[in-house]
Design a protein around this motif. Structure first.
Motif, PDB file in Angstrom:
ATOM      1  N   THR A 330       0.814  -1.226   0.000  1.00 50.47           N
ATOM      2  CA  THR A 330       0.000   0.000   0.000  1.00 50.47           C
ATOM      3  C   THR A 330       0.845   1.272   0.000  1.00 50.47           C
ATOM      4  O   THR A 330       0.333   2.352  -0.285  1.00 50.47           O
ATOM      5  CB  THR A 330      -0.934   0.014   1.219  1.00 50.47           C
ATOM      6  N   GLU A 331       2.129   1.147   0.308  1.00 48.47           N
ATOM      7  CA  GLU A 331       2.999   2.325   0.365  1.00 48.47           C
ATOM      8  C   GLU A 331       3.754   2.577  -0.937  1.00 48.47           C
ATOM      9  O   GLU A 331       4.407   3.605  -1.096  1.00 48.47           O
ATOM     10  CB  GLU A 331       4.020   2.164   1.505  1.00 48.47           C
ATOM     11  N   ILE A 332       3.652   1.640  -1.879  1.00 48.82           N
ATOM     12  CA  ILE A 332       4.391   1.755  -3.133  1.00 48.82           C
ATOM     13  C   ILE A 332       3.564   2.519  -4.159  1.00 48.82           C
ATOM     14  O   ILE A 332       2.390   2.222  -4.373  1.00 48.82           O
ATOM     15  CB  ILE A 332       4.751   0.369  -3.678  1.00 48.82           C
ATOM     16  N   LYS A 333       4.166   3.487  -4.780  1.00 48.65           N
ATOM     17  CA  LYS A 333       3.519   4.261  -5.844  1.00 48.65           C
ATOM     18  C   LYS A 333       4.133   3.841  -7.174  1.00 48.65           C
ATOM     19  O   LYS A 333       5.333   4.014  -7.398  1.00 48.65           O
ATOM     20  CB  LYS A 333       3.706   5.759  -5.615  1.00 48.65           C
ATOM     21  N   LEU A 334       3.309   3.293  -8.050  1.00 43.60           N
ATOM     22  CA  LEU A 334       3.798   2.820  -9.339  1.00 43.60           C
ATOM     23  C   LEU A 334       4.062   3.996 -10.280  1.00 43.60           C
ATOM     24  O   LEU A 334       3.525   5.094 -10.085  1.00 43.60           O
ATOM     25  CB  LEU A 334       2.773   1.879  -9.975  1.00 43.60           C
ATOM     26  N   PRO A 335       4.884   3.781 -11.319  1.00 43.67           N
ATOM     27  CA  PRO A 335       5.099   4.828 -12.324  1.00 43.67           C
ATOM     28  C   PRO A 335       3.779   5.274 -12.944  1.00 43.67           C
ATOM     29  O   PRO A 335       2.791   4.534 -12.955  1.00 43.67           O
ATOM     30  CB  PRO A 335       5.999   4.139 -13.359  1.00 43.67           C
ATOM     31  N   THR A 336       3.758   6.483 -13.481  1.00 48.96           N
ATOM     32  CA  THR A 336       2.511   7.078 -13.982  1.00 48.96           C
ATOM     33  C   THR A 336       1.888   6.278 -15.116  1.00 48.96           C
ATOM     34  O   THR A 336       0.673   6.371 -15.335  1.00 48.96           O
ATOM     35  CB  THR A 336       2.772   8.506 -14.460  1.00 48.96           C
ATOM     36  N   LYS A 337       2.679   5.492 -15.841  1.00 53.54           N
ATOM     37  CA  LYS A 337       2.092   4.718 -16.948  1.00 53.54           C
ATOM     38  C   LYS A 337       1.117   3.648 -16.447  1.00 53.54           C
ATOM     39  O   LYS A 337       0.282   3.175 -17.208  1.00 53.54           O
ATOM     40  CB  LYS A 337       3.184   4.099 -17.809  1.00 53.54           C
ATOM     41  N   TYR A 338       1.254   3.258 -15.165  1.00 53.44           N
ATOM     42  CA  TYR A 338       0.252   2.365 -14.561  1.00 53.44           C
ATOM     43  C   TYR A 338      -0.772   3.266 -13.870  1.00 53.44           C
ATOM     44  O   TYR A 338      -0.842   3.335 -12.645  1.00 53.44           O
ATOM     45  CB  TYR A 338       0.911   1.420 -13.566  1.00 53.44           C
ATOM     46  N   SER A 339      -1.574   3.939 -14.667  1.00 54.46           N
ATOM     47  CA  SER A 339      -2.384   5.047 -14.161  1.00 54.46           C
ATOM     48  C   SER A 339      -3.363   4.646 -13.069  1.00 54.46           C
ATOM     49  O   SER A 339      -3.529   5.370 -12.092  1.00 54.46           O
ATOM     50  CB  SER A 339      -3.143   5.698 -15.321  1.00 54.46           C
ATOM     51  N   LYS A 340      -4.004   3.510 -13.206  1.00 56.04           N
ATOM     52  CA  LYS A 340      -5.017   3.110 -12.222  1.00 56.04           C
ATOM     53  C   LYS A 340      -4.685   1.793 -11.529  1.00 56.04           C
ATOM     54  O   LYS A 340      -5.383   1.390 -10.596  1.00 56.04           O
ATOM     55  CB  LYS A 340      -6.381   2.990 -12.903  1.00 56.04           C
ATOM     56  N   TYR A 341      -3.651   1.125 -11.984  1.00 56.20           N
ATOM     57  CA  TYR A 341      -3.302  -0.177 -11.416  1.00 56.20           C
ATOM     58  C   TYR A 341      -2.602   0.018 -10.076  1.00 56.20           C
ATOM     59  O   TYR A 341      -1.821   0.945  -9.897  1.00 56.20           O
ATOM     60  CB  TYR A 341      -2.381  -0.934 -12.385  1.00 56.20           C
ATOM     61  N   LEU A 342      -2.899  -0.871  -9.141  1.00 58.19           N
ATOM     62  CA  LEU A 342      -2.317  -0.790  -7.808  1.00 58.19           C
ATOM     63  C   LEU A 342      -1.352  -1.946  -7.583  1.00 58.19           C
ATOM     64  O   LEU A 342      -1.588  -3.054  -8.088  1.00 58.19           O
ATOM     65  CB  LEU A 342      -3.412  -0.809  -6.750  1.00 58.19           C
ATOM     66  N   PRO A 343      -0.280  -1.738  -6.808  1.00 52.68           N
ATOM     67  CA  PRO A 343       0.732  -2.786  -6.625  1.00 52.68           C
ATOM     68  C   PRO A 343       0.195  -4.074  -6.029  1.00 52.68           C
ATOM     69  O   PRO A 343       0.762  -5.138  -6.254  1.00 52.68           O
ATOM     70  CB  PRO A 343       1.749  -2.127  -5.673  1.00 52.68           C
ATOM     71  N   PHE A 344      -0.896  -3.984  -5.234  1.00 50.10           N
ATOM     72  CA  PHE A 344      -1.400  -5.179  -4.554  1.00 50.10           C
ATOM     73  C   PHE A 344      -2.496  -5.886  -5.348  1.00 50.10           C
ATOM     74  O   PHE A 344      -3.148  -6.799  -4.837  1.00 50.10           O
ATOM     75  CB  PHE A 344      -1.920  -4.827  -3.152  1.00 50.10           C
ATOM     76  N   MET A 345      -2.700  -5.507  -6.609  1.00 45.67           N
ATOM     77  CA  MET A 345      -3.687  -6.191  -7.457  1.00 45.67           C
ATOM     78  C   MET A 345      -3.004  -7.347  -8.180  1.00 45.67           C
ATOM     79  O   MET A 345      -2.018  -7.151  -8.891  1.00 45.67           O
ATOM     80  CB  MET A 345      -4.294  -5.217  -8.466  1.00 45.67           C
ATOM     81  N   GLU A 346      -3.536  -8.553  -7.971  1.00 45.23           N
ATOM     82  CA  GLU A 346      -2.931  -9.725  -8.598  1.00 45.23           C
ATOM     83  C   GLU A 346      -3.153  -9.665 -10.106  1.00 45.23           C
ATOM     84  O   GLU A 346      -4.275  -9.415 -10.560  1.00 45.23           O
ATOM     85  CB  GLU A 346      -3.544 -10.997  -8.014  1.00 45.23           C
ATOM     86  N   PRO A 347      -2.106  -9.867 -10.906  1.00 41.25           N
ATOM     87  CA  PRO A 347      -2.231  -9.738 -12.365  1.00 41.25           C
ATOM     88  C   PRO A 347      -3.241 -10.714 -12.958  1.00 41.25           C
ATOM     89  O   PRO A 347      -3.408 -11.836 -12.463  1.00 41.25           O
ATOM     90  CB  PRO A 347      -0.815 -10.038 -12.871  1.00 41.25           C
ATOM     91  N   THR A 348      -3.888 -10.278 -14.025  1.00 36.76           N
ATOM     92  CA  THR A 348      -4.803 -11.107 -14.792  1.00 36.76           C
ATOM     93  C   THR A 348      -4.355 -11.071 -16.243  1.00 36.76           C
ATOM     94  O   THR A 348      -4.054 -10.008 -16.777  1.00 36.76           O
ATOM     95  CB  THR A 348      -6.246 -10.585 -14.689  1.00 36.76           C
ATOM     96  N   MET A 349      -4.314 -12.239 -16.883  1.00 37.04           N
ATOM     97  CA  MET A 349      -3.858 -12.314 -18.268  1.00 37.04           C
ATOM     98  C   MET A 349      -5.020 -12.583 -19.210  1.00 37.04           C
ATOM     99  O   MET A 349      -5.877 -13.432 -18.929  1.00 37.04           O
ATOM    100  CB  MET A 349      -2.803 -13.418 -18.424  1.00 37.04           C
ATOM    101  N   ASP A 350      -5.052 -11.843 -20.329  1.00 37.29           N
ATOM    102  CA  ASP A 350      -6.030 -12.114 -21.385  1.00 37.29           C
ATOM    103  C   ASP A 350      -5.324 -12.626 -22.635  1.00 37.29           C
ATOM    104  O   ASP A 350      -5.804 -12.466 -23.747  1.00 37.29           O
ATOM    105  CB  ASP A 350      -6.850 -10.862 -21.702  1.00 37.29           C
ATOM    106  N   HIS A 351      -4.168 -13.247 -22.429  1.00 37.60           N
ATOM    107  CA  HIS A 351      -3.377 -13.764 -23.536  1.00 37.60           C
ATOM    108  C   HIS A 351      -2.547 -14.942 -23.026  1.00 37.60           C
ATOM    109  O   HIS A 351      -2.530 -15.228 -21.832  1.00 37.60           O
ATOM    110  CB  HIS A 351      -2.453 -12.673 -24.098  1.00 37.60           C
ATOM    111  N   VAL A 352      -1.874 -15.616 -23.948  1.00 37.11           N
ATOM    112  CA  VAL A 352      -1.010 -16.748 -23.610  1.00 37.11           C
ATOM    113  C   VAL A 352       0.400 -16.435 -24.102  1.00 37.11           C
ATOM    114  O   VAL A 352       0.578 -15.917 -25.209  1.00 37.11           O
ATOM    115  CB  VAL A 352      -1.509 -18.049 -24.277  1.00 37.11           C
ATOM    116  N   LEU A 353       1.385 -16.714 -23.262  1.00 35.76           N
ATOM    117  CA  LEU A 353       2.781 -16.553 -23.658  1.00 35.76           C
ATOM    118  C   LEU A 353       3.429 -17.926 -23.761  1.00 35.76           C
ATOM    119  O   LEU A 353       3.224 -18.790 -22.901  1.00 35.76           O
ATOM    120  CB  LEU A 353       3.539 -15.691 -22.647  1.00 35.76           C
TER     121      LEU A 353
END
Length: 552
Positions: A330-353
């Motif tokens: 909750t204390e980490i501020k992400l770079p501005t390009k992650y405008s609304k994403y928060l560090p504690f949100m678990e990633p979700t993928m809509d693609h396959v690598l």
């Protein structure tokens, strides 16, 4: 609470070698960006001649030296840093951090080890202590023993039986693992391993060859909050080194109960080790039931830790840097390009690598090209798509396999050699798998021979069907759509139909199918971000029906 640090020593990953790639330098560079925001002075040691990180630091603060115990001690005594970060230096840097702690260098110079406490790091470095810890938290481990000579190894084999895996205890030869099916192979493996180990000890363990290899990458803060970045699944079974296996993100064949069990186990291990920052845990998952074993714990950056970050678009190195410094999510501020994403949100993928390894066999012809527990790849390519098939083709398109062919053919290989390579795979195994499908091998037969999950054979068969449909319906708008859906680029379609690529481009314009770029970001499109990471795709505005063909 964040640790007050004015000067930090950052250990580099060293030059590129087999099993030791330049992803570590990329991670160190991202870490540098994060650390600069704290105002701390950064001292960097690395002997990678192509290091981008070293070029971004004041020359007076860069030590172009081999990352070893002696050199790091000298730097600590001269620079007197407040803390040391070893997690982006790989296993070698963590080994050095352990030696610095055990020798009393850290305490004598008041240097804080970030990411993991020295006592907990020892549990990772010392195989027996790690096994004891995992057993204590009710996580299953493979029968294993540290041996000092051939006699102790034979005593262990009499208890568990063959096959067994032998590996030297050595930071610089982490990729050396030998499967032994009989006494002769065991003697050869011990002879090599004892020569490579720096303490004249080897690890010998019960083999679980044939299990699925699943990898989980998580992060944890000082308050014990945890998050899973993603799961990775090796297409090849245990018995082939993960570095030589085709890897998928996210996992493809686990049922939800299995996935959640491994996720929970990862979190339990991170808590037991008091990790702050990232942790990469590898598992052996049974193919017939829910049983699994923990095979490796790496509370530092590895090749596949960084693959997980690339697959999801999550700023893992950036976030982990602040977590190691004592910040919470909750204390980490992400770079501005992650405008609304928060560090504690678990990633979700809509693609396959998909990641396909690269091997040096074209330049080194006189080596054993069989894939086993000894890593031989020297790099990899990745493909990203909306489906498994699309991602596979895109990855193959960038690999050593001919980029001008849809699916390179190995039709000249005779049937006996095909069967032999199914059982004893070479670097070209994905081509052999496809050729076996072409020759009428059933999915069940192939899965039994290779220990590869049936799921992947169905996907490979779909690619073959797509290729046949495209070939048999040249210059058809629907064929173009089918090709695009399965990852076939315009150049590949033009090559198949023996026409100029401009003809395919014209058809795209007529059917309003422009090339688009899908963003790789961690919210699966929930938020509009600007990560500047994209993958090319075709904008299929029309629904593509399945091509009419029989299932195998």
């Amino acid at each position: 609470m964040a640790i007050d640090i004015n000067k930090v020593l950052l250990l580099g990953g060293g030059p590129t070698s087999i099993g030791h790639e330049n992803e570590l330098d990329a991670a160190a560079f991202e870490r540098l960006i994060a650390l600069r925001k704290t105002g701390a002075q950064i001292i960097y040691v690395d002997d990678n001649p192509f290091s981008v990180t070293s070029e971004e630091i004041q020359p007076a603060n860069v030590y172009v030296q081999q990352v070893n115990f002696k050199n790091v001690v000298n730097i600590i005594e001269k620079e007197q840093p407040d803390a040391i970060m070893a997690t982006t230096g790989g296993l070698n840097a963590m080994q050095i951090a352990w030696q610095l702690s055990e020798s009393g260098v850290l305490s004598a110079n008041n240097v804080t080890l970030l990411g993991i406490k020295p006592a907990d790091l020892r549990k990772v470095i010392d195989n027996q202590k790690l096994r004891d810890l995992l057993t204590e938290i009710s996580e299953k481990v493979i029968a294993s023993k540290i041996v000092a000579d051939d006699s102790e190894a034979m005593d262990f084999v009499r208890e568990v039986g063959f096959p067994v895996i032998v590996k030297p205890i050595s930071a610089s030869h982490d990729t050396s693992r030998f499967i032994c099916n009989n006494t002769d192979e065991l003697e050869d493996a011990l002879d090599v391993s004892f020569k490579r180990t720096y303490i004249k000890r080897c690890s010998i363990e019960q083999s679980i060859v044939g299990y699925k290899e699943i990898e989980m990458v998580g992060v944890r803060d000082t308050n014990g909050n945890k998050m899973l970045i993603t799961g990775l699944e090796d297409m090849d079974p245990i018995g082939i080194h993960s570095g030589d296996s085709i890897i998928f993100a996210p996992t493809q064949t686990l049922i939800n109960e299995e996935y959640q069990a491994l996720r929970t186990a990862t979190f339990r291990i991170m808590d037991a080790l008091n990790v702050t920052g990232t942790c990469h845990v590898q598992f052996a998952q049974s193919r017939t039931d829910s049983n699994y074993f923990v095979t490796k714990v790496s509370p530092f950056f590895t090749r596949n830790t960084l693959l997980a970050a690339k697959a999801t678009g999550y700023p893992l190195t950036y976030v982990s840097s602040f977590l190691e410094l004592g910040y919470t999510f909750t204390e980490i501020k992400l770079p501005t390009k992650y405008s609304k994403y928060l560090p504690f949100m678990e990633p979700t993928m809509d693609h396959v690598l998909v990641r396909i390894p690269l091997w040096p066999f074209r330049d080194i012809n006189d080596v054993d090209q069989h894939l086993n527990t000894l890593m031989k790849s020297v790099g990899s390519t990745i493909g990203i798509g909306r489906t498994v098939e699309e991602a596979i083709i895109k990855s193959m398109h960038s690999s050593q396999f001919s980029p001008r062919d849809i699916l390179p053919s190995v039709s000249k290989v005779d049937d006996d050699d095909v069967i032999n390579q199914l059982i004893h795979p070479l670097a070209s195994r994905i081509l052999i798998l496809m050729e076996a499908l072409r020759r009428g091998f059933s999915v069940d037969e192939l899965s039994e021979l290779t220990r590869i999950d049936r799921f992947y054979f169905y996907k490979l068969n779909q690619l073959l069907r797509a290729q046949d449909y495209v070939i048999n319906n040249p210059m058809s708008p629907h064929s173009v759509q089918v090709g695009h859906k399965y990852g076939f680029g315009d150049g590949m379609l033009a090559e198949l139909w023996n026409v100029n690529i401009s003809e395919i481009t014209r058809m795209n314009r007529n059917t309003k199918q422009p090339v688009t770029y899908k963003e790789i970001e961690p919210s699966a499109g929930e938020f509009i971000e600007a990560t500047n990471i994209f993958t090319a795709a075709m904008n299929l505005k029309m629904k593509v029906n399945h091509f009419p063909a029989k299932q195998p």
